[in-house]
Design an enzyme around this catalytic site. Structure first.
Site, mmCIF file in Angstrom:
data_model
loop_
_atom_site.group_PDB
_atom_site.id
_atom_site.type_symbol
_atom_site.label_atom_id
_atom_site.label_comp_id
_atom_site.label_asym_id
_atom_site.label_seq_id
_atom_site.Cartn_x
_atom_site.Cartn_y
_atom_site.Cartn_z
ATOM 1 N N GLY A 1 -26.347 -44.523 -68.839
ATOM 2 C CA GLY A 1 -27.554 -45.305 -69.071
ATOM 3 C C GLY A 1 -28.515 -44.647 -70.038
ATOM 4 O O GLY A 1 -29.090 -45.315 -70.910
ATOM 5 N N TYR B 1 -14.222 -46.378 -54.749
ATOM 6 C CA TYR B 1 -15.005 -46.641 -55.961
ATOM 7 C C TYR B 1 -14.287 -47.660 -56.844
ATOM 8 O O TYR B 1 -14.894 -48.609 -57.353
ATOM 9 C CB TYR B 1 -15.222 -45.341 -56.727
ATOM 10 C CG TYR B 1 -15.875 -45.519 -58.080
ATOM 11 C CD1 TYR B 1 -17.245 -45.693 -58.192
ATOM 12 C CD2 TYR B 1 -15.113 -45.534 -59.248
ATOM 13 C CE1 TYR B 1 -17.848 -45.855 -59.432
ATOM 14 C CE2 TYR B 1 -15.706 -45.697 -60.488
ATOM 15 C CZ TYR B 1 -17.070 -45.858 -60.579
ATOM 16 O OH TYR B 1 -17.662 -46.042 -61.812
ATOM 17 N N LYS C 1 -18.525 -23.531 -64.386
ATOM 18 C CA LYS C 1 -17.749 -22.386 -63.883
ATOM 19 C C LYS C 1 -17.566 -21.333 -64.975
ATOM 20 O O LYS C 1 -17.690 -20.127 -64.725
ATOM 21 C CB LYS C 1 -16.398 -22.864 -63.355
ATOM 22 C CG LYS C 1 -16.483 -23.630 -62.045
ATOM 23 C CD LYS C 1 -15.132 -24.128 -61.581
ATOM 24 C CE LYS C 1 -14.279 -22.992 -61.052
ATOM 25 N NZ LYS C 1 -13.030 -23.507 -60.411
#
EC number: 1.1.1.271
Length: 317
Positions: free
Chosen positions: A20, A140, A191
């Site tokens: 968005g 989902y 990481k």
């Protein structure tokens, strides 16, 4: 049908998220001056009454629905009820109000994770619903498929104009770097960054490193949304991707190079690999004139630059 005039009211749902916020950047850069934006604290898209009142008051002429509950493999696997409930509610309320208020065009953002786990490669739009889904993100995916089919049903029954964009794996400025909720690129980047700061001799990477994935810089995704908003698209759904794939191992090495981590990589094969290969066939949209512009390494560098500027602000957002 032509696209929006520069002063037409355009509602970008989910404007604070990865996609968005990129859509807002793309529309503002193109000169659109009447963007309607609401934070989730101002408008809960899961609340039917609130969404009804918002659309009745604001009367947007165009809508880009980038609002969704999203997350990586851990979040999808651990909270499937939240993912299916929240996404079903968001899209139900937005799509229905687009119909009720006569919105000119809706751009509904989906994902290539809605395709079958073992879909033929590269994945074409017609492969939707031809086989079982990846179990870890099934909730989902089912929610997003329902939204896509709702758009198609409304087009058939009510003549509502919409285009669903099925994006491949997205990354870029504004991404979520929370290791419990993030997707592969921000997770690996964080990481590698932390391993570099700690002077660690090695870094553990989940899985074998052999799966192939396709990645799209989020500003290219936003450009595709603008393209579909401004042009007549003779399809209800189109894939959006680069057409290029890379192994997770090579992706990790590229990220480490961008970040500056020089230690060894240790692949933990006790962790799941997920789908062995996932490449979208984006020829349908490319044939209409859209194409991505940002290469993977340049996109990774821009993402890391954003991460360094924002520090830990979004790590637990």
């Amino acid at each position: 049908m032509s696209g929006p005039a520069q002063n037409d009211p355009i509602f970008v749902a989910g404007h604070r998220g990865l996609v968005g916020s990129a859509v807002v950047r793309a529309l503002e850069a193109a000169g659109y001056r009447n963007l309607i934006l609401r934070r989730s604290s101002e408008l809960d898209l899961r609340d039917q009454g609130a969404v009804n009142a918002f659309f009745a008051a604001e009367r947007p002429r165009y809508v880009v629905c980038a609002a969704a509950k999203v997350g990586g493999i851990v979040a999808n696997n651990d909270y499937p009820g939240d993912f299916i409930r929240d996404n079903m509610a968001i899209q139900m309320n937005v799509i229905e109000n687009c119909r009720l208020t006569g919105v000119e065009k809706l751009i509904y953002l989906g994902s290539t994770c809605i395709y079958p786990k073992m879909a033929p490669q590269p994945i074409k739009e017609e492969h939707l619903l031809t086989g079982p889904l990846e179990p870890t993100n099934e909730a989902y995916a089912i929610a997003k498929i329902a939204g896509l089919k709702m758009c198609e049903a409304y087009a058939k029954q009510y003549g509502m104009k919409s285009v669903t964009l099925m994006a491949t794996n997205l990354y870029g400025p504004g991404d979520n770097f929370d290791l419990d909720k993030s997707h592969v690129i921000p997770a690996l980047m964080r990481k590698a960054h932390e391993a570099k700061l700690a002077g660690a001799p090695s870094m553990i990477v989940w899985g074998s490193g052999t799966p192939l994935r396709e990645f799209l810089f989020v500003d290219d995704m936003a450009a595709s949304a603008r393209f579909c908003l401004e042009n007549d698209i003779p399809h209800s759904m189109v894939n959006v991707g680069t057409g290029e794939e890379i192994t997770i191992a090579d992706l990790t090495r590229t990220i480490c190079d961008v970040v500056g981590f020089e230690g060894d990589l240790v692949f933990d094969t006790s962790k799941p690999d997920g789908t062995p290969r996932k490449l979208a066939d984006s020829s349908r949209l490319r044939g209409l004139g859209w194409a991505p512009k940002v290469g993977l390494r340049d996109g990774l560098a821009a993402t890391y630059e954003w991460f360094l500027k924002t520090g830990d602000v979004r790590l637990t957002a």
